[in-house]
Design a protein around this motif. Structure first.
Motif, PDB file in Angstrom:
ATOM      1  N   ALA A 195       0.839  -1.204   0.000  1.00  0.00           N
ATOM      2  CA  ALA A 195       0.000   0.000   0.000  1.00  0.00           C
ATOM      3  C   ALA A 195       0.871   1.251   0.000  1.00  0.00           C
ATOM      4  CB  ALA A 195      -0.921   0.005   1.214  1.00  0.00           C
ATOM      5  N   TRP A 196       1.972   1.176   0.741  1.00  0.00           N
ATOM      6  CA  TRP A 196       2.888   2.315   0.799  1.00  0.00           C
ATOM      7  C   TRP A 196       3.418   2.630  -0.591  1.00  0.00           C
ATOM      8  CZ3 TRP A 196       7.930   3.795  -0.044  1.00  0.00           C
ATOM      9  CH2 TRP A 196       8.377   4.918   0.673  1.00  0.00           C
ATOM     10  N   LEU A 197       3.802   1.591  -1.320  1.00  0.00           N
ATOM     11  CA  LEU A 197       4.320   1.791  -2.681  1.00  0.00           C
ATOM     12  C   LEU A 197       3.245   2.346  -3.614  1.00  0.00           C
ATOM     13  CD1 LEU A 197       6.667  -1.250  -3.324  1.00  0.00           C
ATOM     14  CD2 LEU A 197       7.269   1.158  -3.476  1.00  0.00           C
ATOM     15  N   THR A 198       2.002   1.871  -3.441  1.00  0.00           N
ATOM     16  CA  THR A 198       0.903   2.418  -4.247  1.00  0.00           C
ATOM     17  C   THR A 198       0.758   3.913  -3.989  1.00  0.00           C
ATOM     18  OG1 THR A 198      -0.251   0.307  -4.104  1.00  0.00           O
ATOM     19  CG2 THR A 198      -1.549   2.204  -4.776  1.00  0.00           C
ATOM     20  N   GLY A 199       0.730   4.286  -2.710  1.00  0.00           N
ATOM     21  CA  GLY A 199       0.623   5.700  -2.360  1.00  0.00           C
ATOM     22  C   GLY A 199       1.782   6.497  -2.914  1.00  0.00           C
ATOM     23  N   PHE A 200       2.970   5.926  -2.789  1.00  0.00           N
ATOM     24  CA  PHE A 200       4.170   6.594  -3.285  1.00  0.00           C
ATOM     25  C   PHE A 200       4.078   6.831  -4.787  1.00  0.00           C
ATOM     26  CE2 PHE A 200       8.353   6.552  -5.183  1.00  0.00           C
ATOM     27  CZ  PHE A 200       9.091   7.392  -4.360  1.00  0.00           C
ATOM     28  N   SER A 201       3.678   5.796  -5.541  1.00  0.00           N
ATOM     29  CA  SER A 201       3.674   5.963  -6.999  1.00  0.00           C
ATOM     30  C   SER A 201       2.563   6.901  -7.450  1.00  0.00           C
ATOM     31  CB  SER A 201       3.594   4.611  -7.715  1.00  0.00           C
ATOM     32  OG  SER A 201       2.488   3.904  -7.295  1.00  0.00           O
ATOM     33  N   LEU A 202       1.415   6.896  -6.750  1.00  0.00           N
ATOM     34  CA  LEU A 202       0.355   7.859  -7.086  1.00  0.00           C
ATOM     35  C   LEU A 202       0.856   9.287  -6.860  1.00  0.00           C
ATOM     36  CD1 LEU A 202      -2.796   6.189  -5.488  1.00  0.00           C
ATOM     37  CD2 LEU A 202      -2.437   6.623  -7.913  1.00  0.00           C
ATOM     38  N   ALA A 203       1.533   9.489  -5.713  1.00  0.00           N
ATOM     39  CA  ALA A 203       2.055  10.816  -5.398  1.00  0.00           C
ATOM     40  C   ALA A 203       3.118  11.230  -6.409  1.00  0.00           C
ATOM     41  CB  ALA A 203       2.630  10.830  -3.982  1.00  0.00           C
ATOM     42  N   PHE A 204       3.954  10.280  -6.769  1.00  0.00           N
ATOM     43  CA  PHE A 204       5.034  10.565  -7.722  1.00  0.00           C
ATOM     44  C   PHE A 204       4.467  10.951  -9.090  1.00  0.00           C
ATOM     45  CE2 PHE A 204       8.129   8.853 -10.849  1.00  0.00           C
ATOM     46  CZ  PHE A 204       9.152   9.737 -10.585  1.00  0.00           C
ATOM     47  N   ALA A 205       3.503  10.148  -9.581  1.00  0.00           N
ATOM     48  CA  ALA A 205       2.926  10.429 -10.899  1.00  0.00           C
ATOM     49  C   ALA A 205       2.245  11.790 -10.920  1.00  0.00           C
ATOM     50  CB  ALA A 205       1.935   9.329 -11.287  1.00  0.00           C
ATOM     51  N   VAL A 254       8.864   8.386 -19.807  1.00  0.00           N
ATOM     52  CA  VAL A 254       9.643   8.236 -18.573  1.00  0.00           C
ATOM     53  C   VAL A 254       8.721   7.898 -17.400  1.00  0.00           C
ATOM     54  CG1 VAL A 254      11.253   9.361 -16.996  1.00  0.00           C
ATOM     55  CG2 VAL A 254      11.426   9.796 -19.428  1.00  0.00           C
ATOM     56  N   SER A 255       7.573   8.586 -17.314  1.00  0.00           N
ATOM     57  CA  SER A 255       6.629   8.295 -16.223  1.00  0.00           C
ATOM     58  C   SER A 255       6.177   6.844 -16.260  1.00  0.00           C
ATOM     59  CB  SER A 255       5.386   9.173 -16.312  1.00  0.00           C
ATOM     60  OG  SER A 255       5.714  10.496 -16.199  1.00  0.00           O
ATOM     61  N   PHE A 256       5.793   6.374 -17.458  1.00  0.00           N
ATOM     62  CA  PHE A 256       5.270   5.014 -17.556  1.00  0.00           C
ATOM     63  C   PHE A 256       6.332   3.982 -17.198  1.00  0.00           C
ATOM     64  CE2 PHE A 256       1.726   6.415 -20.596  1.00  0.00           C
ATOM     65  CZ  PHE A 256       0.922   6.677 -19.508  1.00  0.00           C
ATOM     66  N   ILE A 257       7.565   4.224 -17.633  1.00  0.00           N
ATOM     67  CA  ILE A 257       8.634   3.274 -17.308  1.00  0.00           C
ATOM     68  C   ILE A 257       8.828   3.217 -15.787  1.00  0.00           C
ATOM     69  CG2 ILE A 257      11.122   2.852 -17.486  1.00  0.00           C
ATOM     70  CD1 ILE A 257      10.910   4.010 -20.357  1.00  0.00           C
ATOM     71  N   LEU A 258       8.850   4.396 -15.145  1.00  0.00           N
ATOM     72  CA  LEU A 258       9.045   4.405 -13.694  1.00  0.00           C
ATOM     73  C   LEU A 258       7.879   3.743 -12.963  1.00  0.00           C
ATOM     74  CD1 LEU A 258      10.621   7.927 -13.233  1.00  0.00           C
ATOM     75  CD2 LEU A 258      11.704   5.723 -12.844  1.00  0.00           C
ATOM     76  N   LEU A 259       6.640   4.028 -13.431  1.00  0.00           N
ATOM     77  CA  LEU A 259       5.480   3.422 -12.773  1.00  0.00           C
ATOM     78  C   LEU A 259       5.472   1.908 -12.975  1.00  0.00           C
ATOM     79  CD1 LEU A 259       2.654   6.001 -13.506  1.00  0.00           C
ATOM     80  CD2 LEU A 259       3.888   5.617 -11.392  1.00  0.00           C
ATOM     81  N   LEU A 260       5.916   1.486 -14.154  1.00  0.00           N
ATOM     82  CA  LEU A 260       6.004   0.045 -14.437  1.00  0.00           C
ATOM     83  C   LEU A 260       6.996  -0.620 -13.498  1.00  0.00           C
ATOM     84  CD1 LEU A 260       4.731  -1.797 -16.659  1.00  0.00           C
ATOM     85  CD2 LEU A 260       6.957  -1.728 -17.769  1.00  0.00           C
ATOM     86  N   LEU A 261       8.137   0.047 -13.287  1.00  0.00           N
ATOM     87  CA  LEU A 261       9.153  -0.496 -12.376  1.00  0.00           C
ATOM     88  C   LEU A 261       8.595  -0.619 -10.950  1.00  0.00           C
ATOM     89  CD1 LEU A 261      12.462   1.264 -13.502  1.00  0.00           C
ATOM     90  CD2 LEU A 261      11.786  -1.127 -13.796  1.00  0.00           C
ATOM     91  N   ILE A 262       7.885   0.420 -10.509  1.00  0.00           N
ATOM     92  CA  ILE A 262       7.301   0.368  -9.160  1.00  0.00           C
ATOM     93  C   ILE A 262       6.305  -0.783  -9.073  1.00  0.00           C
ATOM     94  CG2 ILE A 262       5.880   1.624  -7.494  1.00  0.00           C
ATOM     95  CD1 ILE A 262       7.143   4.203  -8.532  1.00  0.00           C
ATOM     96  N   LEU A 265       8.141  -4.031  -8.791  1.00  0.00           N
ATOM     97  CA  LEU A 265       8.670  -4.139  -7.430  1.00  0.00           C
ATOM     98  C   LEU A 265       7.563  -4.605  -6.477  1.00  0.00           C
ATOM     99  CD1 LEU A 265      11.186  -3.458  -5.681  1.00  0.00           C
ATOM    100  CD2 LEU A 265      10.175  -1.227  -5.289  1.00  0.00           C
ATOM    101  N   GLN A 266       6.371  -4.031  -6.682  1.00  0.00           N
ATOM    102  CA  GLN A 266       5.231  -4.381  -5.847  1.00  0.00           C
ATOM    103  C   GLN A 266       4.872  -5.862  -5.991  1.00  0.00           C
ATOM    104  OE1 GLN A 266       2.375  -1.506  -6.874  1.00  0.00           O
ATOM    105  NE2 GLN A 266       1.582  -1.298  -4.814  1.00  0.00           N
ATOM    106  N   ARG A 267       4.891  -6.354  -7.244  1.00  0.00           N
ATOM    107  CA  ARG A 267       4.570  -7.768  -7.478  1.00  0.00           C
ATOM    108  C   ARG A 267       5.597  -8.667  -6.824  1.00  0.00           C
ATOM    109  NH1 ARG A 267       1.970  -8.379 -13.487  1.00  0.00           N
ATOM    110  NH2 ARG A 267       0.360  -6.840 -13.095  1.00  0.00           N
ATOM    111  N   GLN A 268       6.885  -8.231  -6.926  1.00  0.00           N
ATOM    112  CA  GLN A 268       7.972  -8.999  -6.326  1.00  0.00           C
ATOM    113  C   GLN A 268       7.741  -9.124  -4.818  1.00  0.00           C
ATOM    114  OE1 GLN A 268      10.080  -9.937  -8.728  1.00  0.00           O
ATOM    115  NE2 GLN A 268      10.967 -11.393  -7.292  1.00  0.00           N
ATOM    116  N   ILE A 269       7.337  -8.004  -4.205  1.00  0.00           N
ATOM    117  CA  ILE A 269       7.108  -8.013  -2.753  1.00  0.00           C
ATOM    118  C   ILE A 269       5.912  -8.898  -2.401  1.00  0.00           C
ATOM    119  CG2 ILE A 269       6.394  -6.564  -0.818  1.00  0.00           C
ATOM    120  CD1 ILE A 269       8.008  -4.312  -2.234  1.00  0.00           C
ATOM    121  N   ALA A 270       4.857  -8.780  -3.223  1.00  0.00           N
ATOM    122  CA  ALA A 270       3.655  -9.568  -2.951  1.00  0.00           C
ATOM    123  C   ALA A 270       3.958 -11.063  -3.015  1.00  0.00           C
ATOM    124  CB  ALA A 270       2.568  -9.196  -3.956  1.00  0.00           C
TER     125      ALA A 270
END
Lengths: 272, 281
Positions: A195-205, A254-262, A265-270
């Protein structure tokens, strides 16, 4: 076609059709038009636009300040979410309601309010100046505006997750001899991280694309405090549609690549 | 034996004390963030607006261009929010009531406008409908004006607010499942009756919540509207754009007066949101 339509609930064709037509007309075709427009440029032309020093400076500034703001919110947002979920204290309801203010307040209003506060003549700007720090018209000011605008994202994504972690799990871990830091690392962190990563990526985008709140406090000096969305605006004002389009495409990619990476990462953690 | 329990008791006391300090630190920092970050900007808007007294404030708010900007903002919100409301219900319906291939792609596409900069949202419509755009010449031949006019402002506003209602409704409707609708159908209700009498009451508060968020963003949208509006005073100037113009003319009191009007609307939105949220739970 592995489509299983509920046999008694009507409206599948109507709602799916409407959704697809609406999205295509308003979002997909216009966005596609930008890519078609960009395709009229040769690689060399595209490259010479996006590799210009002014564009590169704005690119770095936009992504760095958006990242910094998302990271700051990652910390402040976690503290706020924790305090709001776990404790009852005077004023909790007011703070809870006001967390969403940055979403409700028009960004231009946020922009001029923050500038009035943090400009060298402003209340907090004077205070910072007495310590030798300049906030408005520097990247610090941009980060501050982005932090304000994206404040609710991390709080709002973490709150339901924190509320769902049963206190018993923490207490059990503590009873089994885990130190508070161990409880945090092994019990709370794994539950909070997606959830933290979701919040982070929404804020970042949101931060990368934000315009209204930033332009007042940024000072908009080319090469120094000029963000990427503003540069698109500048190109449009000069009727340089190719330039604006190339920067727009660059920014989206650039945004899409970064969001894809996040997301990865999220899937890896899950999984782990 | 007793010394062990004593030691354990002392340890848990120490832990409790540690927790109490942590608790206090967190609550104080929550208050600090609130006061410095949320409350202070509000107060500065109001105090700057009232710097030269209530008379100047009222004059700035009721000035002709400000009133025209308010009317344009309300008109743009009045068109774009219902459009996204209908879209949100339709999208949430097909995503939550049926399973089909490509559903997750559809959900991603619905969320797409959230990760596109508002300035790009404006740019894409200029590239389509502007004088140099793909269908710009055709539009000009038929004397239709989209960019630098109301249709462009509405399009840009719709684009940035597309996901709001759908995003609130999808998880809510997925959680509710399809049983009640199926029961209504089996009892003889037709599609519309089922929607009006079963689905709508169930999603009412989530719907209001989504509409409130959508309205807030539509009312305050700046970047996207700024690209397509052309900033023609009294004609294509929305309220947030009017704030910018006044501010850039160093007419700060007027800028903050109009801003406090938007602030008031934002606070009303927060109240309605709080109310619908409490009903949702």
């Amino acid at each position: 076609m592995s489509r299983s339509i509920s046999p008694v609930i009507p409206g599948f064709g109507l709602t799916l059709g409407y959704t697809l037509v609406y999205l295509s007309l308003l979002v997909l075709i216009p966005l596609g038009a930008m890519f078609v427009h960009a395709a009229q440029l040769s690689w060399a032309e595209f490259w010479s636009i996006v590799s210009a020093p002014r564009v590169q400076a704005a690119l770095k500034l936009s992504f760095a300040t958006a990242f910094a703001a998302a990271a700051i919110n990652g910390i402040i947002g976690t503290l706020l979410a924790w305090a709001l979920v776990r404790y009852t204290f005077p004023g909790r309801k007011v703070i809870e309601a006001m967390i969403d203010l940055p979403f409700a307040l028009p960004t231009a209003v946020a922009g001029i309010a923050l500038t009035a506060l943090y400009a060298p003549s402003g209340m907090l700007g004077q205070l910072a100046a007495s310590w030798g720090v300049k906030i408005a018209y520097t990247p610090i000011g941009i980060t501050l505006a982005l932090t304000f605008v994206t404040l609710p994202f991390v709080v709002r994504t973490l709150q339901p997750v924190l509320a769902d972690i049963p206190r018993e799990v923490e207490e059990a871990a503590a009873c089994l001899g885990a130190k508070p830091l161990q409880v945090f690392r092994h019990v709370l962190l794994p539950a909070m991280l997606p959830a933290w990563l979701t919040g982070f990526s929404l804020a970042f985008a949101r931060g990368v694309g934000e315009y209204g709140s930033v332009i007042f406090i940024a000072g908009n000096m080319p090469m120094k405090t000029e963000i990427l969305p503003l540069l698109i605006m500048v190109k449009l004002d000069q009727y340089d549609y190719h330039g604006a389009t190339a920067i727009g495409v660059l920014m989206l990619l650039v945004s899409f690549i970064l969001l894809l990476l996040i997301n990865l990462l999220q899937r890896q953690i899950a999984k782990s | 034996m007793s010394s062990i329990t004593l030691a354990a008791g002392a340890a848990s006391n120490a832990k409790r004390r540690g927790n109490a300090i942590g608790r206090r630190v967190l609550i104080v920092s929550a208050w600090l963030v609130f006061a410095l970050f949320l409350l202070l900007p509000l107060l500065i808007v109001v105090s700057e607006a009232l710097k030269h007294g209530i008379g100047t404030f009222l004059a700035s708010v009721f000035e002709a261009d400000a009133v025209a900007a308010l009317q344009l903002t309300l008109l743009a919100v009045g068109i774009s929010v219902p459009l996204n409301l209908i879209f949100g219900v339709a999208a949430a319906w097909c995503v939550s009531k049926y399973s089909f291939r490509g559903k997750s792609i559809l959900v991603t596409l619905i969320d797409l406008p959230f990760s596109v900069s508002p300035v790009i949202a404006g740019l894409i419509y200029v590239l389509l409908f502007g004088a140099q755009g793909f269908i710009g010449p055709w539009l000009r031949a038929h004397d239709i004006q989209i960019i630098f006019a109301l249709p462009g402002i509405v399009l840009a506003t719709v684009f940035v607010t597309v996901p709001f209602v759908a995003r609130e409704l999808i998880p809510l409707m997925q959680g509710q499942g399809t049983q009640e609708e199926e029961a209504a159908r089996l009892l003889g209700a037709n599609g519309w009756q089922m929607f009006w009498h079963v689905t709508l009451p169930n999603i009412k508060w989530g719907l209001i919540y989504g509409v409130v968020l959508c309205t807030a963003r539509a009312m305050g949208e700046f970047g996207a509207v700024s690209v397509v509006s052309g900033h023609i005073r009294g004609y294509t100037n929305t309220l947030p754009l009017h704030v910018e113009i006044l501010y850039n003319e160093y007419n700060h009191v007027a800028a903050f007066s109009v801003a406090s009007l938007l602030l008031l609307l934002a606070l009303v939105i927060l109240l309605v949101k709080q109310w619908s949220e409490s009903r949702l739970k």
